[in-house]
Design a protein around this motif. Sequence first.
Motif, PDB file in Angstrom:
ATOM      1  N   ARG A 125       0.820  -1.224   0.000  1.00  0.00           N
ATOM      2  CA  ARG A 125       0.000   0.000   0.000  1.00  0.00           C
ATOM      3  C   ARG A 125       0.849   1.268   0.000  1.00  0.00           C
ATOM      4  N   ALA A 126       2.143   1.127   0.178  1.00  0.00           N
ATOM      5  CA  ALA A 126       3.035   2.281   0.279  1.00  0.00           C
ATOM      6  C   ALA A 126       3.240   2.943  -1.086  1.00  0.00           C
ATOM      7  N   TYR A 127       3.958   4.037  -1.082  1.00  0.00           N
ATOM      8  CA  TYR A 127       4.205   4.824  -2.286  1.00  0.00           C
ATOM      9  C   TYR A 127       5.686   4.804  -2.653  1.00  0.00           C
ATOM     10  N   THR A 128       5.974   4.853  -3.937  1.00  0.00           N
ATOM     11  CA  THR A 128       7.329   5.131  -4.399  1.00  0.00           C
ATOM     12  C   THR A 128       7.521   6.642  -4.321  1.00  0.00           C
ATOM     13  N   PRO A 129       8.758   7.119  -4.392  1.00  0.00           N
ATOM     14  CA  PRO A 129       8.947   8.584  -4.422  1.00  0.00           C
ATOM     15  C   PRO A 129       8.170   9.241  -5.565  1.00  0.00           C
ATOM     16  N   GLU A 130       8.162   8.620  -6.713  1.00  0.00           N
ATOM     17  CA  GLU A 130       7.456   9.183  -7.875  1.00  0.00           C
ATOM     18  C   GLU A 130       5.947   9.225  -7.634  1.00  0.00           C
ATOM     19  N   GLN A 131       5.397   8.161  -7.042  1.00  0.00           N
ATOM     20  CA  GLN A 131       3.957   8.146  -6.742  1.00  0.00           C
ATOM     21  C   GLN A 131       3.597   9.215  -5.722  1.00  0.00           C
ATOM     22  N   PHE A 132       4.483   9.421  -4.744  1.00  0.00           N
ATOM     23  CA  PHE A 132       4.205  10.445  -3.746  1.00  0.00           C
ATOM     24  C   PHE A 132       4.203  11.832  -4.381  1.00  0.00           C
ATOM     25  N   LYS A 133       5.195  12.101  -5.225  1.00  0.00           N
ATOM     26  CA  LYS A 133       5.257  13.409  -5.904  1.00  0.00           C
ATOM     27  C   LYS A 133       4.019  13.637  -6.759  1.00  0.00           C
ATOM     28  N   ALA A 134       3.558  12.614  -7.455  1.00  0.00           N
ATOM     29  CA  ALA A 134       2.365  12.739  -8.290  1.00  0.00           C
ATOM     30  C   ALA A 134       1.124  13.000  -7.439  1.00  0.00           C
ATOM     31  N   THR A 135       1.035  12.351  -6.293  1.00  0.00           N
ATOM     32  CA  THR A 135      -0.105  12.555  -5.398  1.00  0.00           C
ATOM     33  C   THR A 135      -0.091  13.973  -4.837  1.00  0.00           C
ATOM     34  N   VAL A 136       1.074  14.432  -4.404  1.00  0.00           N
ATOM     35  CA  VAL A 136       1.194  15.794  -3.868  1.00  0.00           C
ATOM     36  C   VAL A 136       0.861  16.821  -4.953  1.00  0.00           C
ATOM     37  N   ALA A 137       1.235  16.560  -6.198  1.00  0.00           N
ATOM     38  CA  ALA A 137       0.954  17.488  -7.300  1.00  0.00           C
ATOM     39  C   ALA A 137      -0.539  17.717  -7.485  1.00  0.00           C
ATOM     40  N   GLU A 138      -1.358  16.735  -7.099  1.00  0.00           N
ATOM     41  CA  GLU A 138      -2.815  16.872  -7.192  1.00  0.00           C
ATOM     42  C   GLU A 138      -3.402  17.628  -6.000  1.00  0.00           C
ATOM     43  N   SER A 139      -2.605  17.849  -4.969  1.00  0.00           N
ATOM     44  CA  SER A 139      -3.097  18.487  -3.745  1.00  0.00           C
ATOM     45  C   SER A 139      -2.825  19.991  -3.765  1.00  0.00           C
ATOM     46  N   LYS A 140      -3.291  20.663  -2.731  1.00  0.00           N
ATOM     47  CA  LYS A 140      -3.064  22.103  -2.601  1.00  0.00           C
ATOM     48  C   LYS A 140      -1.602  22.443  -2.333  1.00  0.00           C
ATOM     49  N   PHE A 141      -0.811  21.470  -1.898  1.00  0.00           N
ATOM     50  CA  PHE A 141       0.620  21.720  -1.702  1.00  0.00           C
ATOM     51  C   PHE A 141       1.336  21.863  -3.043  1.00  0.00           C
ATOM     52  N   ARG A 142       0.943  21.083  -4.026  1.00  0.00           N
ATOM     53  CA  ARG A 142       1.485  21.054  -5.389  1.00  0.00           C
ATOM     54  C   ARG A 142       2.890  20.466  -5.505  1.00  0.00           C
ATOM     55  N   THR A 143       3.797  20.816  -4.588  1.00  0.00           N
ATOM     56  CA  THR A 143       5.179  20.327  -4.680  1.00  0.00           C
ATOM     57  C   THR A 143       5.642  19.782  -3.336  1.00  0.00           C
ATOM     58  N   CYS A 144       6.698  18.968  -3.398  1.00  0.00           N
ATOM     59  CA  CYS A 144       7.257  18.399  -2.175  1.00  0.00           C
ATOM     60  C   CYS A 144       8.706  18.012  -2.419  1.00  0.00           C
ATOM     61  N   GLU A 145       9.405  17.746  -1.325  1.00  0.00           N
ATOM     62  CA  GLU A 145      10.745  17.172  -1.374  1.00  0.00           C
ATOM     63  C   GLU A 145      10.629  15.771  -0.800  1.00  0.00           C
ATOM     64  N   VAL A 146      11.085  14.782  -1.543  1.00  0.00           N
ATOM     65  CA  VAL A 146      11.028  13.394  -1.087  1.00  0.00           C
ATOM     66  C   VAL A 146      12.454  12.911  -0.872  1.00  0.00           C
ATOM     67  N   THR A 147      12.722  12.419   0.336  1.00  0.00           N
ATOM     68  CA  THR A 147      14.043  11.920   0.688  1.00  0.00           C
ATOM     69  C   THR A 147      13.920  10.481   1.173  1.00  0.00           C
ATOM     70  N   PRO A 148      14.640   9.555   0.534  1.00  0.00           N
ATOM     71  CA  PRO A 148      14.664   8.185   1.064  1.00  0.00           C
ATOM     72  C   PRO A 148      15.282   8.196   2.465  1.00  0.00           C
ATOM     73  N   ASP A 149      14.731   7.388   3.360  1.00  0.00           N
ATOM     74  CA  ASP A 149      15.210   7.336   4.737  1.00  0.00           C
ATOM     75  C   ASP A 149      15.123   5.884   5.210  1.00  0.00           C
ATOM     76  N   GLY A 150      16.207   5.136   5.045  1.00  0.00           N
ATOM     77  CA  GLY A 150      16.186   3.725   5.406  1.00  0.00           C
ATOM     78  C   GLY A 150      15.180   2.984   4.545  1.00  0.00           C
ATOM     79  N   ILE A 151      14.221   2.308   5.184  1.00  0.00           N
ATOM     80  CA  ILE A 151      13.186   1.586   4.436  1.00  0.00           C
ATOM     81  C   ILE A 151      11.986   2.485   4.149  1.00  0.00           C
ATOM     82  N   GLY A 152      12.128   3.749   4.468  1.00  0.00           N
ATOM     83  CA  GLY A 152      11.002   4.662   4.313  1.00  0.00           C
ATOM     84  C   GLY A 152      11.301   5.860   3.451  1.00  0.00           C
TER      85      GLY A 152
END
Length: 160
Positions: A125-152
Amino acid sequence: MELARTGRCTVTGLDVSRTFVQLAREYAQEQGVPVDFRRGDVAAMPFADGSFDFLICQAAFKNFADPVDALDEMHRVLRPGGVALVQDLSKSTTDAELDAEVARMNLGPVAAFTTVRTLRGLRRRAYTPEQFKATVAESKFRTCEVTPDGIGLEVRMRKE
């Protein structure tokens, strides 16, 4: 709890589970840490617009039925300039990385097996970095910074 312990900020916790809220309240009281724990849903948070400077969502985002609505609600409760931080499991994490992370936990064999199986199930059910960026792009935030952190992943969004 750790943020509240610093004494430098007011902390409010929110969870959909009545049981988790009660357990958290009891633990905070035992520890003498002032945290206001409330029951509520991220899709309709019981807070006024612009209530917070900082918001953390840990290990829950993959469980939201409508992630864009959840992000929009996070955006609503932040003040201008406020930051939302989402920390969750990464769909990109490999089995070997999950195994290594659980090995570092020094669990017994049964607990280790159960933990690995649980994490592998949650990863679906989790997201890849690309999926997270695409989801945020649909929101009012529009942009985000995604950083891998261990298994998360650690995802930072700012309300402009």
